[in-house]
Design an enzyme around this catalytic site. Structure first.
Site, PDB file in Angstrom:
ATOM      1  N   ASP A 132       0.862  -1.186   0.000  1.00  0.00           N
ATOM      2  CA  ASP A 132       0.000   0.000   0.000  1.00  0.00           C
ATOM      3  C   ASP A 132       0.894   1.231   0.000  1.00  0.00           C
ATOM      4  O   ASP A 132       1.851   1.295   0.757  1.00  0.00           O
ATOM      5  CB  ASP A 132      -0.901  -0.003   1.256  1.00  0.00           C
ATOM      6  CG  ASP A 132      -1.982   1.081   1.204  1.00  0.00           C
ATOM      7  OD1 ASP A 132      -3.158   0.768   1.489  1.00  0.00           O
ATOM      8  OD2 ASP A 132      -1.651   2.251   0.879  1.00  0.00           O
ATOM      9  N   ALA A 144      -1.641  -0.254  12.437  1.00  0.00           N
ATOM     10  CA  ALA A 144      -1.218  -1.661  12.371  1.00  0.00           C
ATOM     11  C   ALA A 144      -1.272  -2.170  10.936  1.00  0.00           C
ATOM     12  O   ALA A 144      -0.362  -2.875  10.479  1.00  0.00           O
ATOM     13  CB  ALA A 144      -2.113  -2.516  13.269  1.00  0.00           C
ATOM     14  N   TYR A 145      -2.310  -1.754  10.195  1.00  0.00           N
ATOM     15  CA  TYR A 145      -2.425  -2.149   8.784  1.00  0.00           C
ATOM     16  C   TYR A 145      -1.203  -1.670   8.027  1.00  0.00           C
ATOM     17  O   TYR A 145      -0.554  -2.433   7.313  1.00  0.00           O
ATOM     18  CB  TYR A 145      -3.696  -1.533   8.196  1.00  0.00           C
ATOM     19  CG  TYR A 145      -3.743  -1.517   6.683  1.00  0.00           C
ATOM     20  CD1 TYR A 145      -3.295  -0.406   5.969  1.00  0.00           C
ATOM     21  CD2 TYR A 145      -4.238  -2.603   5.970  1.00  0.00           C
ATOM     22  CE1 TYR A 145      -3.320  -0.390   4.582  1.00  0.00           C
ATOM     23  CE2 TYR A 145      -4.275  -2.585   4.591  1.00  0.00           C
ATOM     24  CZ  TYR A 145      -3.810  -1.480   3.903  1.00  0.00           C
ATOM     25  OH  TYR A 145      -3.834  -1.468   2.514  1.00  0.00           O
ATOM     26  N   CYS A 146      -0.865  -0.388   8.218  1.00  0.00           N
ATOM     27  CA  CYS A 146       0.271   0.207   7.505  1.00  0.00           C
ATOM     28  C   CYS A 146       1.577  -0.494   7.869  1.00  0.00           C
ATOM     29  O   CYS A 146       2.394  -0.799   7.000  1.00  0.00           O
ATOM     30  CB  CYS A 146       0.344   1.694   7.845  1.00  0.00           C
ATOM     31  SG  CYS A 146       1.609   2.571   6.956  1.00  0.00           S
TER      32      CYS A 146
END
Ligand SMILES: NC(=O)C1=CN([C@@H]2O[C@H](COP(=O)(O)OP(=O)(O)OC[C@H]3O[C@@H](n4cnc5c(N)ncnc54)[C@H](OP(=O)(O)O)[C@@H]3O)[C@@H](O)[C@H]2O)C=CC1
Ligand SMILES: Nc1nc2c(c(=O)[nH]1)N=C([C@H](O)[C@@H](O)CO)CN2
Length: 233
Positions: A132, A144-146
């Site tokens: 991403d 956390a996703y990043c």
């Protein structure tokens, strides 16, 4: 005879589009899916093989690896597309982080370790990680996703070195590709304003980026930032 291309998370949206486009371009395709969906009936009718998998646990990842080895003797490419766009829920931060780590890092890591032997045949062989563009600046809302997507970009570099010259390993780091149906008009306007080109491109430009990685014999360890000219700040 060329081997099939595996794309994980192929039952909807970008993965579904790429599965159909790869088939149109003459490839055999295997997809993984988590939940049974209507789209799977159409894919199966087209001859695309579908394997159920939940990458939220090590056991689920290892079960998928077993089923993939039972399903095919070889692969042309592995595209790690499966993903969950989770914002951490207060009080459940650790569980969210572990889920995101498992889906975005542990699954690609274990699948690459245990299935790169399937990448065979006389032509090019590829692994593609889908991260991403937000990894360039971090994210206050999807921390956390990043972080898990940034870790996936690190795996691109490590596996590129580890598997060369037999297998090329690259990444695609998209910014906005497709809105979700619940996205509000205000959110959509704000998201579109973040890039110089200011459009919701849909999945085809992503497929064009994937095609360019699969067809190029001299790219490895590279992450393509597909972001419409997104500003970093
Ligand atoms: N869409 C966009 O605008 C952007 C997308 N990206 C990245 O591009 C890729 C494709 O995006 P998009 O099509 O929107 O992705 P989706 O959010 O639609 O997710 C793709 C698939 O991943 C599967 N998945 C989710 N969790 C798990 C799990 N625990 N185990 C196995 N499979 C799972 C889902 O299966 P199920 O539906 O059965 O739960 C889903 O069908 C993703 O990696 C995403 O992070 C990056 C930036 C922007
Ligand atoms: N697995 C997913 N990851 C991401 C999605 C998505 O729908 N599923 N969407 C985005 C956003 O489009 C963001 O890039 C722009 O707001 C990010 N990742």
């Amino acid at each position: 005879m060329s081997h099939p291309i595996l794309i994980t998370g192929g039952a909807q949206r970008v993965g579904l589009h790429c599965a159909k486009r790869l088939l149109e371009d003459g490839h055999e395709v295997i997809i993984s899916y988590r939940r049974e969906r209507e789209s799977l009936t159409e894919l199966r009718a087209l001859g695309i093989r579908t394997l159920q998998a939940d990458f939220a646990s090590t056991a689920g990842i290892m079960a998928f690896i077993d089923s993939l080895h039972r399903e095919t003797q070889g692969l042309r490419a592995i595209v790690h597309n499966a993903s969950t766009w989770l914002a951490e829920t207060r009080g459940e931060e650790a569980a969210s982080f572990q889920q995101l780590f498992s889906v975005h890092m542990l699954a690609p890591y274990l699948i690459n370790l245990h299935c790169s032997d399937l990448l065979s045949g006389t032509g090019l062989r590829d692994i593609v990680h889908i991260s991403d563009d937000v990894t360039r600046k971090g994210s206050a809302k999807h921390t956390a996703y990043c972080a898990s997507k940034a870790g996936l970009e690190s795996l691109t570099l490590s596996f590129a070195e580890r598997l060369a010259p037999r297998i090329k390993v690259n990444g695609i780091a998209p910014a906005l590709l497709m809105f979700n149906e619940h996205d509000s008009p205000a959110y959509r306007e704000q998201a579109l304003a973040k890039s110089a080109l200011g459009i919701e491109p849909g999945p085809e430009p992503f497929y064009q980026a994937l095609r360019s990685l699969l067809d190029n014999p001299y790219l490895t360890g590279t992450t393509l930032h597909l972001n419409g000219g997104r500003h970093v700040h």
